[in-house]
Motif scaffolding. Structure first.
Motif, PDB file in Angstrom:
ATOM      1  N   LEU A  39     -15.237   1.371   8.833  1.00  0.00           N
ATOM      2  CA  LEU A  39     -15.923   0.532   7.853  1.00  0.00           C
ATOM      3  C   LEU A  39     -16.626  -0.648   8.528  1.00  0.00           C
ATOM      4  CD1 LEU A  39     -13.236   0.600   5.041  1.00  0.00           C
ATOM      5  CD2 LEU A  39     -15.537   1.585   4.915  1.00  0.00           C
ATOM      6  N   GLY A  40     -15.989  -1.231   9.538  1.00  0.00           N
ATOM      7  CA  GLY A  40     -16.605  -2.344  10.272  1.00  0.00           C
ATOM      8  C   GLY A  40     -17.854  -1.908  11.011  1.00  0.00           C
ATOM      9  N   VAL A  41     -17.817  -0.735  11.611  1.00  0.00           N
ATOM     10  CA  VAL A  41     -18.991  -0.207  12.318  1.00  0.00           C
ATOM     11  C   VAL A  41     -20.114   0.080  11.319  1.00  0.00           C
ATOM     12  CG1 VAL A  41     -19.865   1.775  13.629  1.00  0.00           C
ATOM     13  CG2 VAL A  41     -17.722   0.678  14.303  1.00  0.00           C
ATOM     14  N   LEU A  42     -19.777   0.688  10.190  1.00  0.00           N
ATOM     15  CA  LEU A  42     -20.779   0.951   9.155  1.00  0.00           C
ATOM     16  C   LEU A  42     -21.389  -0.366   8.649  1.00  0.00           C
ATOM     17  CD1 LEU A  42     -19.042   3.809   7.149  1.00  0.00           C
ATOM     18  CD2 LEU A  42     -21.035   4.006   8.660  1.00  0.00           C
ATOM     19  N   TYR A  43     -20.567  -1.379   8.503  1.00  0.00           N
ATOM     20  CA  TYR A  43     -21.046  -2.701   8.072  1.00  0.00           C
ATOM     21  C   TYR A  43     -22.076  -3.244   9.060  1.00  0.00           C
ATOM     22  CZ  TYR A  43     -20.907  -7.690   6.978  1.00  0.00           C
ATOM     23  OH  TYR A  43     -21.256  -8.978   6.659  1.00  0.00           O
ATOM     24  N   LEU A  44     -21.781  -3.090  10.352  1.00  0.00           N
ATOM     25  CA  LEU A  44     -22.696  -3.611  11.379  1.00  0.00           C
ATOM     26  C   LEU A  44     -23.963  -2.778  11.516  1.00  0.00           C
ATOM     27  CD1 LEU A  44     -20.112  -4.552  14.148  1.00  0.00           C
ATOM     28  CD2 LEU A  44     -21.367  -6.110  12.631  1.00  0.00           C
ATOM     29  N   LEU A  45     -23.855  -1.461  11.338  1.00  0.00           N
ATOM     30  CA  LEU A  45     -24.996  -0.575  11.582  1.00  0.00           C
ATOM     31  C   LEU A  45     -25.932  -0.393  10.385  1.00  0.00           C
ATOM     32  CD1 LEU A  45     -23.306   2.255  13.694  1.00  0.00           C
ATOM     33  CD2 LEU A  45     -24.708   0.337  14.499  1.00  0.00           C
ATOM     34  N   ILE A  46     -25.448  -0.649   9.173  1.00  0.00           N
ATOM     35  CA  ILE A  46     -26.275  -0.421   7.980  1.00  0.00           C
ATOM     36  C   ILE A  46     -26.365  -1.728   7.182  1.00  0.00           C
ATOM     37  CG2 ILE A  46     -26.619   1.056   5.961  1.00  0.00           C
ATOM     38  CD1 ILE A  46     -24.627   3.035   7.231  1.00  0.00           C
ATOM     39  N   ARG A  50     -24.195  -3.613   3.525  1.00  0.00           N
ATOM     40  CA  ARG A  50     -23.136  -4.594   3.816  1.00  0.00           C
ATOM     41  C   ARG A  50     -22.443  -5.101   2.558  1.00  0.00           C
ATOM     42  NH1 ARG A  50     -25.827  -7.932   8.849  1.00  0.00           N
ATOM     43  NH2 ARG A  50     -25.410  -6.284  10.360  1.00  0.00           N
ATOM     44  N   ILE A  51     -23.167  -5.173   1.475  1.00  0.00           N
ATOM     45  CA  ILE A  51     -22.572  -5.646   0.221  1.00  0.00           C
ATOM     46  C   ILE A  51     -21.467  -4.696  -0.261  1.00  0.00           C
ATOM     47  CG2 ILE A  51     -24.185  -4.538  -1.384  1.00  0.00           C
ATOM     48  CD1 ILE A  51     -24.146  -7.352  -2.836  1.00  0.00           C
ATOM     49  N   VAL A  52     -21.558  -3.427   0.131  1.00  0.00           N
ATOM     50  CA  VAL A  52     -20.542  -2.431  -0.228  1.00  0.00           C
ATOM     51  C   VAL A  52     -19.450  -2.379   0.839  1.00  0.00           C
ATOM     52  CG1 VAL A  52     -20.114   0.025  -0.602  1.00  0.00           C
ATOM     53  CG2 VAL A  52     -22.160  -1.042  -1.551  1.00  0.00           C
ATOM     54  N   PHE A  53     -19.853  -2.251   2.112  1.00  0.00           N
ATOM     55  CA  PHE A  53     -18.875  -2.059   3.182  1.00  0.00           C
ATOM     56  C   PHE A  53     -18.057  -3.314   3.494  1.00  0.00           C
ATOM     57  CE2 PHE A  53     -21.811   1.489   4.470  1.00  0.00           C
ATOM     58  CZ  PHE A  53     -20.919   2.509   4.143  1.00  0.00           C
ATOM     59  N   GLY A  54     -18.626  -4.496   3.277  1.00  0.00           N
ATOM     60  CA  GLY A  54     -17.891  -5.736   3.560  1.00  0.00           C
ATOM     61  C   GLY A  54     -16.613  -5.858   2.741  1.00  0.00           C
ATOM     62  N   PRO A  55     -16.698  -5.795   1.406  1.00  0.00           N
ATOM     63  CA  PRO A  55     -15.480  -5.905   0.596  1.00  0.00           C
ATOM     64  C   PRO A  55     -14.478  -4.765   0.837  1.00  0.00           C
ATOM     65  CG  PRO A  55     -17.425  -6.303  -0.756  1.00  0.00           C
ATOM     66  CD  PRO A  55     -17.910  -5.840   0.583  1.00  0.00           C
ATOM     67  N   ILE A  56     -14.992  -3.551   1.045  1.00  0.00           N
ATOM     68  CA  ILE A  56     -14.085  -2.422   1.304  1.00  0.00           C
ATOM     69  C   ILE A  56     -13.371  -2.632   2.636  1.00  0.00           C
ATOM     70  CG2 ILE A  56     -13.923   0.072   1.669  1.00  0.00           C
ATOM     71  CD1 ILE A  56     -16.338   0.377  -0.202  1.00  0.00           C
ATOM     72  N   PHE A  57     -14.117  -3.092   3.642  1.00  0.00           N
ATOM     73  CA  PHE A  57     -13.535  -3.395   4.959  1.00  0.00           C
ATOM     74  C   PHE A  57     -12.388  -4.397   4.814  1.00  0.00           C
ATOM     75  CE2 PHE A  57     -13.616  -6.424   8.555  1.00  0.00           C
ATOM     76  CZ  PHE A  57     -13.183  -5.586   9.572  1.00  0.00           C
ATOM     77  N   LEU A  58     -12.637  -5.483   4.090  1.00  0.00           N
ATOM     78  CA  LEU A  58     -11.597  -6.504   3.893  1.00  0.00           C
ATOM     79  C   LEU A  58     -10.434  -5.972   3.063  1.00  0.00           C
ATOM     80  CD1 LEU A  58     -13.785  -9.684   3.299  1.00  0.00           C
ATOM     81  CD2 LEU A  58     -12.498  -9.048   5.363  1.00  0.00           C
ATOM     82  N   ALA A  59     -10.722  -5.120   2.076  1.00  0.00           N
ATOM     83  CA  ALA A  59      -9.666  -4.547   1.230  1.00  0.00           C
ATOM     84  C   ALA A  59      -8.754  -3.617   2.016  1.00  0.00           C
ATOM     85  CB  ALA A  59     -10.285  -3.802   0.047  1.00  0.00           C
ATOM     86  N   VAL A  60      -9.269  -3.017   3.075  1.00  0.00           N
ATOM     87  CA  VAL A  60      -8.442  -2.156   3.932  1.00  0.00           C
ATOM     88  C   VAL A  60      -7.771  -2.981   5.020  1.00  0.00           C
ATOM     89  CG1 VAL A  60      -8.530  -0.275   5.630  1.00  0.00           C
ATOM     90  CG2 VAL A  60      -9.787  -0.069   3.485  1.00  0.00           C
ATOM     91  N   LEU A  61      -8.525  -3.859   5.658  1.00  0.00           N
ATOM     92  CA  LEU A  61      -8.022  -4.596   6.816  1.00  0.00           C
ATOM     93  C   LEU A  61      -6.929  -5.610   6.476  1.00  0.00           C
ATOM     94  CD1 LEU A  61      -8.325  -5.092   9.876  1.00  0.00           C
ATOM     95  CD2 LEU A  61      -9.919  -6.926   9.296  1.00  0.00           C
ATOM     96  N   LEU A  62      -7.144  -6.450   5.485  1.00  0.00           N
ATOM     97  CA  LEU A  62      -6.200  -7.537   5.211  1.00  0.00           C
ATOM     98  C   LEU A  62      -4.813  -7.035   4.774  1.00  0.00           C
ATOM     99  CD1 LEU A  62      -8.596 -10.190   3.648  1.00  0.00           C
ATOM    100  CD2 LEU A  62      -7.756 -10.004   6.006  1.00  0.00           C
TER     101      LEU A  62
END
Length: 166
Positions: A39-46, A50-62
């Motif tokens: 998810l972090g890589v997708l956030y950086l590459l697309i 980012r508006i979609v991958f950012g919250p999902i990334f945090l919802a998985v990571l934290l």
């Protein structure tokens, strides 16, 4: 209340190996960390996504990080074991904690269990199968040499214990 001469449910005396903490962390990290990495890589590459991958990334990571920090230490405080000439005692879990006692007269088999990650940390487990519908009593996170000694001890005392394990 009638008095029983058999073993009673009580706290076991021995902790698992401290290396079990690292084993639990690595085992628990195998799901959330690769997912967060993707998810972090997708956030950086697309950038438009980012508006979609950012919250999902945090919802998985934290929650994943919280789990990796809290769970192993809590489990280490709870997990205990003891094998006497009368019974095998275990305490396990972290949120749902369980204590079990298996009288030697009920033991049918004693097995050593070692998964690849346990082998990496020099750990082993013991699975004590009993004549109980509750299933086997397991002790995980022991030093592999200590586990072999316990299996040998349990095998010897179980053979010398009267009863038919039913």
């Amino acid at each position: 209340m009638p008095h029983s001469d058999g073993p009673r449910l009580r706290p076991p005396r021995h902790r698992v190996e401290r290396r079990a903490i690292a084993w639990w962390v690595l085992r628990a990290a195998l799901i959330p960390m690769p997912t967060a990495l993707v998810l972090g890589v997708l956030y950086l590459l697309i950038p438009p996504a980012r508006i979609v991958f950012g919250p999902i990334f945090l919802a998985v990571l934290l929650p994943g990080l919280c789990y990796l920090v809290v769970m192993p230490l809590w489990r280490y405080r709870v997990h205990r074991w003891e094998a006497t000439d009368q019974a095998v005692y275990t305490a396990s879990g972290w949120l749902w904690q369980r204590r079990r006692v298996a009288p030697l007269s009920r033991i049918q088999t004693v097995d050593t269990v070692r998964g690849p990650l346990e082998q990496l940390f020099g750990l082993s487990g013991i699975k004590v199968t009993t004549a109980s519908v509750a299933g086997a009593v397991t002790i995980r996170g022991l030093d592999r040499h200590r586990a072999a000694e316990v299996v040998e001890h349990l095998t010897a005392v179980t053979q010398a214990t009267p009863g038919d394990a039913t």
